[in-house]
Design a protein around this motif. Sequence first.
Motif, PDB file in Angstrom:
ATOM      1  N   ALA A 282       0.851  -1.197   0.000  1.00 39.71           N
ATOM      2  CA  ALA A 282       0.000   0.000   0.000  1.00 39.71           C
ATOM      3  C   ALA A 282       0.881   1.239   0.000  1.00 39.71           C
ATOM      4  O   ALA A 282       1.723   1.412   0.888  1.00 39.71           O
ATOM      5  N   LEU A 283       0.704   2.087  -1.008  1.00 42.12           N
ATOM      6  CA  LEU A 283       1.406   3.370  -1.041  1.00 42.12           C
ATOM      7  C   LEU A 283       0.422   4.424  -0.546  1.00 42.12           C
ATOM      8  O   LEU A 283      -0.679   4.552  -1.083  1.00 42.12           O
TER       9      LEU A 283
ATOM     10  N   ASP B  65      -4.937  -4.478   5.449  1.00 43.00           N
ATOM     11  CA  ASP B  65      -4.676  -5.759   4.769  1.00 43.00           C
ATOM     12  C   ASP B  65      -3.324  -5.807   4.050  1.00 43.00           C
ATOM     13  O   ASP B  65      -2.924  -6.876   3.569  1.00 43.00           O
ATOM     14  N   ALA B  66      -2.652  -4.666   3.932  1.00 47.00           N
ATOM     15  CA  ALA B  66      -1.414  -4.622   3.133  1.00 47.00           C
ATOM     16  C   ALA B  66      -0.308  -5.477   3.762  1.00 47.00           C
ATOM     17  O   ALA B  66      -0.210  -5.579   4.984  1.00 47.00           O
ATOM     18  N   ASP B  67       0.518  -6.066   2.905  1.00 48.25           N
ATOM     19  CA  ASP B  67       1.702  -6.775   3.421  1.00 48.25           C
ATOM     20  C   ASP B  67       2.747  -5.762   3.897  1.00 48.25           C
ATOM     21  O   ASP B  67       3.569  -6.054   4.758  1.00 48.25           O
ATOM     22  N   LEU B  68       2.716  -4.588   3.281  1.00 42.99           N
ATOM     23  CA  LEU B  68       3.645  -3.503   3.669  1.00 42.99           C
ATOM     24  C   LEU B  68       2.970  -2.180   3.326  1.00 42.99           C
ATOM     25  O   LEU B  68       2.308  -2.066   2.295  1.00 42.99           O
ATOM     26  N   VAL B  69       3.147  -1.201   4.211  1.00 44.37           N
ATOM     27  CA  VAL B  69       2.666   0.157   3.924  1.00 44.37           C
ATOM     28  C   VAL B  69       3.891   1.053   3.731  1.00 44.37           C
ATOM     29  O   VAL B  69       4.820   1.042   4.554  1.00 44.37           O
ATOM     30  N   ILE B  70       3.900   1.800   2.635  1.00 43.07           N
ATOM     31  CA  ILE B  70       4.939   2.818   2.443  1.00 43.07           C
ATOM     32  C   ILE B  70       4.239   4.169   2.449  1.00 43.07           C
ATOM     33  O   ILE B  70       3.339   4.427   1.643  1.00 43.07           O
ATOM     34  N   SER B  71       4.629   5.010   3.387  1.00 43.08           N
ATOM     35  CA  SER B  71       4.031   6.343   3.502  1.00 43.08           C
ATOM     36  C   SER B  71       4.816   7.313   2.612  1.00 43.08           C
ATOM     37  O   SER B  71       6.049   7.315   2.619  1.00 43.08           O
ATOM     38  N   LEU B  72       4.070   8.120   1.841  1.00 42.01           N
ATOM     39  CA  LEU B  72       4.709   9.073   0.917  1.00 42.01           C
ATOM     40  C   LEU B  72       4.174  10.466   1.256  1.00 42.01           C
ATOM     41  O   LEU B  72       3.192  10.925   0.670  1.00 42.01           O
TER      42      LEU B  72
END
Length: 395
Positions: free
Chosen positions: A42-43, A141-148
């Motif tokens: 998830a971005l 639900d994301a396997d990884l979250v990247i915050s932008l």
Amino acid sequence: MSRVYMNPCTTYELDTVYEKTAEILNGLGGMGSFVKPGMRVALKPNMILVKKPAEAATTHPAVVSAIARLVREAGGIPYIVESPFGQYTVPALERHYVSCGMKQLQEEGLVELNTDLSTAEIELPEGLKLKKLGILKPIADADLVISLSKLKTHALMTYTGAVKNLFGVIAGLQKGSFHMRFPDSVTFADALIDICLAVKPGLHIMDAIVGMEGDGPTAGTPRDIGFIGASTDPFALDLAAASTICEKVKIVPTIQRARARGLGPAELNEIEFPMATPDQFYIPDYKFAKTESSTTVSWLRNSKLLKPYPAFDKKICVGCGECFRACPVQALQMVEKRPVLDIDKCIRCFCCHEGCSPQAVRIKRNRFAGMVEAGLSFVSFLTSELPFKKRKKIS
Ligand code: SF4
Ligand code: SF4
């Protein structure tokens, strides 16, 4: 020791932004150390309003594109998730995706765009103000979250960056209830920190190539800053990034509260900077929102007597009612398609200011507050401690 990567970058040219972002990721061990093949990533950009990238209110699509490319190269599947200001509906999301440049990234095959409006409840064992929280399900639900995040000034919170960006995981108008429960900037900062701890992005990227100054987060003006920031520690990233625009960085409520709670580094010298350092980007005359007080004393900053209030320019107002719907305490009424303020009810959260696309909401101070502010400014000038001796030019 937390590491903060600040890579100089003065353009949104796609290949340059990609190269600069890839350099940062190489320092962090490569995107492959965060993303395994098949992971859904998830971005979470800042897409606060229906604004164009050049207006500097939202994370620039060139930065989102660079991260999406890197995620894909590592075998991951990137998708964009954000709950912008206002009602959280599919048509509203579509407008934001088009305007903020994300639709184009989807058409290029780089990202998926979320249209799932469901939420999921999560527990916050580390939370100070919040123990349970409903967040966007595609984030949960994301396997990884990247915050932008985007570096900007903020009428309520002074500055918005890594920590504040995560408020966009709260669905639509539910954000208003947080302002109602935590009406001052200090308790609201604690709630924001709780949300950030709950979401736990694996990586925080910050678009500080061009930031917003003045009446942010939506009604300010773009200002060149000149770097892409990154860290796995949002508190370290905020301390470093805010130091490039703010002389007394510890008055930023999210930074002040993170320090008080022992989260992240307390000082810049507790951060490792493998690339550039904050002093290389320091802008001494960066303009803050008109809500900003010259005093660093918390109770004075939050005093209702000194606090500015919203004023509505009827000539610019188009009668859309966004401010009325967003006001968490019903301090606004629509009369003949124009907002009318009940100042006694107003908690000065400035949600109305933040959500007004035509910029019809002004920040005003009464005359007495203006005089007190002038006095405080003078005292502040006499006692100021400049964190950096001089500004180095950004090449
Ligand atoms: S002040 Fe702004 S948000 Fe409120 S009704 Fe007018 S245009 Fe809409
Ligand atoms: S009128 Fe504006 S500043 Fe006042 S409480 Fe409502 S949204 Fe917040």
